[in-house]
Enzyme design. Structure first.
Site, short mmCIF file in Angstrom:
data_model
loop_
_atom_site.label_atom_id
_atom_site.label_comp_id
_atom_site.label_asym_id
_atom_site.label_seq_id
_atom_site.Cartn_x
_atom_site.Cartn_y
_atom_site.Cartn_z
N ASN A 26 27.08 41.37 47.88
CA ASN A 26 27.51 42.47 47.03
C ASN A 26 26.45 42.72 45.95
O ASN A 26 26.29 41.91 45.03
CB ASN A 26 28.87 42.12 46.41
CG ASN A 26 29.45 43.24 45.58
OD1 ASN A 26 28.74 43.94 44.87
ND2 ASN A 26 30.76 43.39 45.66
N ALA A 27 25.73 43.83 46.08
CA ALA A 27 24.62 44.13 45.15
C ALA A 27 25.12 44.31 43.72
O ALA A 27 24.46 43.89 42.76
CB ALA A 27 23.88 45.39 45.61
N HIS A 28 26.31 44.94 43.55
CA HIS A 28 26.89 45.12 42.21
C HIS A 28 27.11 43.76 41.55
O HIS A 28 26.79 43.55 40.39
CB HIS A 28 28.25 45.83 42.29
CG HIS A 28 28.16 47.28 42.64
ND1 HIS A 28 27.62 48.21 41.78
CD2 HIS A 28 28.57 47.95 43.72
CE1 HIS A 28 27.70 49.40 42.36
NE2 HIS A 28 28.26 49.27 43.53
N LYS A 29 27.71 42.86 42.32
CA LYS A 29 28.07 41.54 41.80
C LYS A 29 26.80 40.76 41.43
O LYS A 29 26.74 40.11 40.39
CB LYS A 29 28.84 40.79 42.89
CG LYS A 29 29.76 39.71 42.38
CD LYS A 29 30.44 39.01 43.53
CE LYS A 29 31.70 39.68 43.99
NZ LYS A 29 32.47 38.84 44.93
N ASP A 46 34.69 34.00 44.51
CA ASP A 46 35.66 34.90 45.09
C ASP A 46 36.51 35.39 43.93
O ASP A 46 36.80 34.64 42.99
CB ASP A 46 36.52 34.25 46.17
CG ASP A 46 37.16 35.30 47.08
OD1 ASP A 46 36.63 36.43 47.16
OD2 ASP A 46 38.19 35.01 47.71
N ASP A 54 38.10 48.39 39.00
CA ASP A 54 37.79 48.59 37.57
C ASP A 54 38.40 49.87 36.97
O ASP A 54 38.86 49.85 35.82
CB ASP A 54 36.28 48.58 37.33
CG ASP A 54 35.69 47.17 37.43
OD1 ASP A 54 36.46 46.22 37.61
OD2 ASP A 54 34.45 47.04 37.31
N ARG A 114 34.70 37.41 35.60
CA ARG A 114 33.48 36.84 36.16
C ARG A 114 32.63 36.22 35.06
O ARG A 114 32.06 35.16 35.20
CB ARG A 114 32.70 37.90 36.94
CG ARG A 114 31.61 37.31 37.82
CD ARG A 114 31.05 38.32 38.82
NE ARG A 114 32.04 38.63 39.83
CZ ARG A 114 32.60 39.82 40.00
NH1 ARG A 114 32.28 40.84 39.23
NH2 ARG A 114 33.49 40.02 40.95
#
Length: 195
Positions: A11-14, A70, A153, A179
């Protein structure tokens, strides 16, 4: 010397969010940096289990220190759903828009909008497993607000705030998110260990 860890996510955002939060305190490698193109299994029934499964897959197959996370949205009126199925709530396509629409539909007659985001990081270092949890409580809105962030979000207002995660700039979100809270614990552990 700076510690180098692989973050086991596609996941690039994460990845960007965690990179921003770390502010250079750890050298973070992507899966492609170690030549991993595999679809990492995520079949456990809990967030803790999935985070461990992903980290274990990388550690066992690539023999590098790594961490995985996760994350789930747990809605009180839905008995903790979508929870571990948050990313695929509306199906295997991991479609954030469809997931949000399904959540709003399932809550349309509910007055209890309490929810929490929960994140679990699993670190495997020198074969040792450590887990770190971050939780942020809040409520689910009646409709989407904001364009920032990802996942749920636009529907989640953290307690003590008036805007959704998607209405906050990334810096502010990254200070209070689930996170961020889990990551702070992981980083504190690494710093303590390296003394």
């Amino acid at each position: 010397m700076q510690k180098t860890l692989v973050f086991a996510t596609n996941n690039a955002h994460k990845f960007q969010e965690v990179t921003d939060m770390l502010q250079g305190s750890i050298v973070l490698l992507r899966l492609k940096d170690i030549g991993c193109e595999a679809d990492i299994p995520e079949t456990a029934g809990t967030l803790e289990g999935n985070a461990l499964q992903k980290a274990r897959f990388i550690y066992d197959n690539y023999h590098v220190d790594c961490f995985a996370d996760d994350t789930g949205l747990e809605v009180e009126a839905l008995h903790g759903a979508p929870g571990v199925y948050s990313a695929r709530y509306a199906g295997e396509a991991h479609d954030a828009e469809a997931n949000m629409q399904k959540l709003l539909l399932n809550l349309q007659h509910e007055t209890n909008r309490k929810a929490r985001f929960r994140c679990v990081f699993t670190l495997i270092e020198h074969g040792e497993v450590h887990q770190f949890e971050g939780i942020v409580n809040g409520t689910i809105t009646q409709e989407k607000h904001g364009k920032e962030g990802f996942g749920y979000d636009p529907l989640f207002i953290p307690d003590g705030y008036k805007e959704t995660f998607a209405e906050m700039d990334e810096t502010r979100k990254n200070q209070i998110s689930h996170r961020a809270r889990a990551l702070q614990k992981l980083v504190a552990y690494l710093k303590e260990e390296s003394k």
